[in-house]
Design a protein around this motif. Sequence first.
Motif, PDB file in Angstrom:
ATOM      1  N   HIS A 156       0.746  -1.110   0.152  1.00  0.00           N
ATOM      2  CA  HIS A 156       0.198  -0.248   0.335  1.00  0.00           C
ATOM      3  C   HIS A 156       0.894   1.198  -0.178  1.00  0.00           C
ATOM      4  O   HIS A 156       0.568   2.383  -0.621  1.00  0.00           O
ATOM      5  CB  HIS A 156      -1.141   0.013   1.072  1.00  0.00           C
ATOM      6  CG  HIS A 156      -1.777  -0.564   1.329  1.00  0.00           C
ATOM      7  ND1 HIS A 156      -2.283  -2.193   1.687  1.00  0.00           N
ATOM      8  CD2 HIS A 156      -2.980  -1.101   0.250  1.00  0.00           C
ATOM      9  CE1 HIS A 156      -3.136  -2.705   1.626  1.00  0.00           C
ATOM     10  NE2 HIS A 156      -4.506  -1.871   0.576  1.00  0.00           N
ATOM     11  N   LYS A 157       2.044   1.199   0.778  1.00  0.00           N
ATOM     12  CA  LYS A 157       3.017   2.456   0.574  1.00  0.00           C
ATOM     13  C   LYS A 157       4.233   1.590   0.532  1.00  0.00           C
ATOM     14  O   LYS A 157       4.941   0.993   0.356  1.00  0.00           O
ATOM     15  CB  LYS A 157       3.090   2.715   2.440  1.00  0.00           C
ATOM     16  CG  LYS A 157       2.000   3.151   2.984  1.00  0.00           C
ATOM     17  CD  LYS A 157       1.654   3.954   3.742  1.00  0.00           C
ATOM     18  CE  LYS A 157       0.826   4.442   4.577  1.00  0.00           C
ATOM     19  NZ  LYS A 157       0.873   5.143   6.315  1.00  0.00           N
ATOM     20  N   ARG A 158       5.275   2.709   0.418  1.00  0.00           N
ATOM     21  CA  ARG A 158       6.356   2.277  -0.307  1.00  0.00           C
ATOM     22  C   ARG A 158       7.290   2.326   0.885  1.00  0.00           C
ATOM     23  O   ARG A 158       7.057   2.107   1.886  1.00  0.00           O
ATOM     24  CB  ARG A 158       6.776   3.979  -0.782  1.00  0.00           C
ATOM     25  CG  ARG A 158       6.408   4.169  -2.730  1.00  0.00           C
ATOM     26  CD  ARG A 158       7.510   5.882  -2.678  1.00  0.00           C
ATOM     27  NE  ARG A 158       6.929   6.403  -3.888  1.00  0.00           N
ATOM     28  CZ  ARG A 158       7.597   6.592  -5.014  1.00  0.00           C
ATOM     29  NH1 ARG A 158       8.894   7.263  -4.153  1.00  0.00           N
ATOM     30  NH2 ARG A 158       6.927   7.550  -5.667  1.00  0.00           N
ATOM     31  N   LEU A 159       8.504   0.924   0.683  1.00  0.00           N
ATOM     32  CA  LEU A 159       8.806   0.968   1.461  1.00  0.00           C
ATOM     33  C   LEU A 159       9.956   1.344   2.258  1.00  0.00           C
ATOM     34  O   LEU A 159      10.658   2.068   1.252  1.00  0.00           O
ATOM     35  CB  LEU A 159      10.161  -0.633   1.328  1.00  0.00           C
ATOM     36  CG  LEU A 159       8.657  -2.152   0.199  1.00  0.00           C
ATOM     37  CD1 LEU A 159       9.377  -2.844   0.370  1.00  0.00           C
ATOM     38  CD2 LEU A 159       7.994  -2.798   2.114  1.00  0.00           C
ATOM     39  N   LEU A 199      12.629   0.353   3.251  1.00  0.00           N
ATOM     40  CA  LEU A 199      14.292  -0.013   2.364  1.00  0.00           C
ATOM     41  C   LEU A 199      14.375   0.995   1.763  1.00  0.00           C
ATOM     42  O   LEU A 199      15.173   0.643   0.975  1.00  0.00           O
ATOM     43  CB  LEU A 199      14.250  -1.195   2.154  1.00  0.00           C
ATOM     44  CG  LEU A 199      13.930  -1.989   3.626  1.00  0.00           C
ATOM     45  CD1 LEU A 199      14.064  -3.700   2.947  1.00  0.00           C
ATOM     46  CD2 LEU A 199      15.065  -2.133   4.416  1.00  0.00           C
ATOM     47  N   SER A 200      13.159   1.165   0.226  1.00  0.00           N
ATOM     48  CA  SER A 200      13.487   1.703  -0.594  1.00  0.00           C
ATOM     49  C   SER A 200      12.106   3.050  -1.084  1.00  0.00           C
ATOM     50  O   SER A 200      11.654   2.472  -2.069  1.00  0.00           O
ATOM     51  CB  SER A 200      13.363   0.654  -2.060  1.00  0.00           C
ATOM     52  OG  SER A 200      12.039   0.533  -1.895  1.00  0.00           O
ATOM     53  N   PRO A 201      12.524   4.101  -0.294  1.00  0.00           N
ATOM     54  CA  PRO A 201      10.870   5.241  -0.756  1.00  0.00           C
ATOM     55  C   PRO A 201      11.085   5.971  -1.857  1.00  0.00           C
ATOM     56  O   PRO A 201      10.025   6.221  -2.262  1.00  0.00           O
ATOM     57  CB  PRO A 201      11.574   5.731   0.876  1.00  0.00           C
ATOM     58  CG  PRO A 201      13.345   5.858   0.886  1.00  0.00           C
ATOM     59  CD  PRO A 201      13.264   4.033   0.449  1.00  0.00           C
ATOM     60  N   ASP A 202      12.202   5.006  -2.705  1.00  0.00           N
ATOM     61  CA  ASP A 202      12.078   6.243  -3.893  1.00  0.00           C
ATOM     62  C   ASP A 202      11.808   5.334  -4.674  1.00  0.00           C
ATOM     63  O   ASP A 202      11.156   5.921  -6.347  1.00  0.00           O
ATOM     64  CB  ASP A 202      13.785   6.530  -4.766  1.00  0.00           C
ATOM     65  CG  ASP A 202      14.217   7.935  -3.034  1.00  0.00           C
ATOM     66  OD1 ASP A 202      13.493   8.843  -2.846  1.00  0.00           O
ATOM     67  OD2 ASP A 202      15.266   7.579  -3.366  1.00  0.00           O
ATOM     68  N   VAL A 203      11.422   3.895  -4.481  1.00  0.00           N
ATOM     69  CA  VAL A 203      10.895   3.235  -5.515  1.00  0.00           C
ATOM     70  C   VAL A 203       9.107   3.025  -5.418  1.00  0.00           C
ATOM     71  O   VAL A 203       8.604   2.901  -4.339  1.00  0.00           O
ATOM     72  CB  VAL A 203      11.467   1.821  -5.379  1.00  0.00           C
ATOM     73  CG1 VAL A 203      10.686   1.117  -6.066  1.00  0.00           C
ATOM     74  CG2 VAL A 203      12.809   2.193  -5.342  1.00  0.00           C
ATOM     75  N   PRO A 204       8.513   3.499  -6.800  1.00  0.00           N
ATOM     76  CA  PRO A 204       6.870   3.637  -6.680  1.00  0.00           C
ATOM     77  C   PRO A 204       6.585   1.951  -6.346  1.00  0.00           C
ATOM     78  O   PRO A 204       7.164   1.739  -6.480  1.00  0.00           O
ATOM     79  CB  PRO A 204       6.835   4.229  -7.644  1.00  0.00           C
ATOM     80  CG  PRO A 204       7.562   5.079  -8.107  1.00  0.00           C
ATOM     81  CD  PRO A 204       9.508   4.057  -7.667  1.00  0.00           C
ATOM     82  N   THR A 205       5.296   1.982  -5.989  1.00  0.00           N
ATOM     83  CA  THR A 205       4.572   1.187  -5.150  1.00  0.00           C
ATOM     84  C   THR A 205       4.220   0.946  -6.553  1.00  0.00           C
ATOM     85  O   THR A 205       3.814   1.368  -7.650  1.00  0.00           O
ATOM     86  CB  THR A 205       3.811   1.115  -4.646  1.00  0.00           C
ATOM     87  OG1 THR A 205       2.443   1.974  -4.813  1.00  0.00           O
ATOM     88  CG2 THR A 205       3.788   1.804  -3.177  1.00  0.00           C
ATOM     89  N   LEU A 206       3.662  -0.725  -6.992  1.00  0.00           N
ATOM     90  CA  LEU A 206       3.084  -1.221  -8.230  1.00  0.00           C
ATOM     91  C   LEU A 206       1.670  -0.599  -8.426  1.00  0.00           C
ATOM     92  O   LEU A 206       1.084  -0.013  -9.325  1.00  0.00           O
ATOM     93  CB  LEU A 206       2.090  -2.778  -7.433  1.00  0.00           C
ATOM     94  CG  LEU A 206       2.353  -3.557  -8.525  1.00  0.00           C
ATOM     95  CD1 LEU A 206       3.036  -4.053 -10.351  1.00  0.00           C
ATOM     96  CD2 LEU A 206       1.357  -4.205  -8.874  1.00  0.00           C
ATOM     97  N   LYS A 207       1.204  -0.274  -7.382  1.00  0.00           N
ATOM     98  CA  LYS A 207      -0.069   0.721  -7.500  1.00  0.00           C
ATOM     99  C   LYS A 207       0.206   1.711  -8.540  1.00  0.00           C
ATOM    100  O   LYS A 207      -0.758   2.512  -9.266  1.00  0.00           O
ATOM    101  CB  LYS A 207      -1.369   1.433  -6.335  1.00  0.00           C
ATOM    102  CG  LYS A 207      -2.132   2.135  -6.822  1.00  0.00           C
ATOM    103  CD  LYS A 207      -2.822   2.042  -5.099  1.00  0.00           C
ATOM    104  CE  LYS A 207      -4.061   3.112  -5.401  1.00  0.00           C
ATOM    105  NZ  LYS A 207      -3.980   3.586  -4.257  1.00  0.00           N
ATOM    106  N   GLU A 208       0.760   2.215  -7.844  1.00  0.00           N
ATOM    107  CA  GLU A 208       1.513   4.142  -7.588  1.00  0.00           C
ATOM    108  C   GLU A 208       2.257   3.314 -10.061  1.00  0.00           C
ATOM    109  O   GLU A 208       1.856   4.440 -10.606  1.00  0.00           O
ATOM    110  CB  GLU A 208       2.658   4.569  -7.602  1.00  0.00           C
ATOM    111  CG  GLU A 208       2.314   5.025  -6.244  1.00  0.00           C
ATOM    112  CD  GLU A 208       3.799   5.973  -5.471  1.00  0.00           C
ATOM    113  OE1 GLU A 208       4.385   6.809  -5.229  1.00  0.00           O
ATOM    114  OE2 GLU A 208       4.844   4.779  -5.040  1.00  0.00           O
TER     115      GLU A 208
END
Length: 197
Positions: free
Chosen positions: A106-109, A111-120
Amino acid sequence: MGIFLDYPFVIAAKADAPYNNLEELAEFSQTNSVSLAHFGYQALPTAITFKAADQIGLKFSSNAPFDSINCSTLANGDATVINTVTQTILSCLKSGDVKIIASITHKRLSLSPDVPTLKEQTGIAQTTWNGLFVKKGTSDEIKQRIADIAQQALATDKVAEISASTGASVFWIDGSKAQELISADYSSAKDLLDYMN
């Protein structure tokens, strides 16, 4: 009762792969072979990944289920990209040998805050989560007591440490909001598994 955790499923690749997101991976797959390692065709994260791939034009030249998917799956060339949980690849994420392309959360991890989620990246909101459930007919008083205890536990430093070290997204959704999410995800998961068949 309530939902408290997103399992940190990700789509990941070797750090030197010439793509950093799903759109770039899809473009790469038009002229290059891309093999996928996953946990099996009936696993929900696999279905989510195939649906996303279909939606964005990502072509897998091959795919295979693995009992274990970890750093060596990529290092040995067994797969170009992997669908797994962050716990199995923490060491190579920390060493910089592997990168996350998308998180199925649901939210970015953390561990990788700059990597968008699948939903994004694709609009697909389905995730794999865990929750607390009680027997039908349990009194509201008991349910509230359990919910209060759960929220206190989720607010502890230990849970924060686990979340930070594994990437697992910890939160609390209760009552009607939890029921809405369960209903939406049940319908979505059924559609995804029907799609796989």
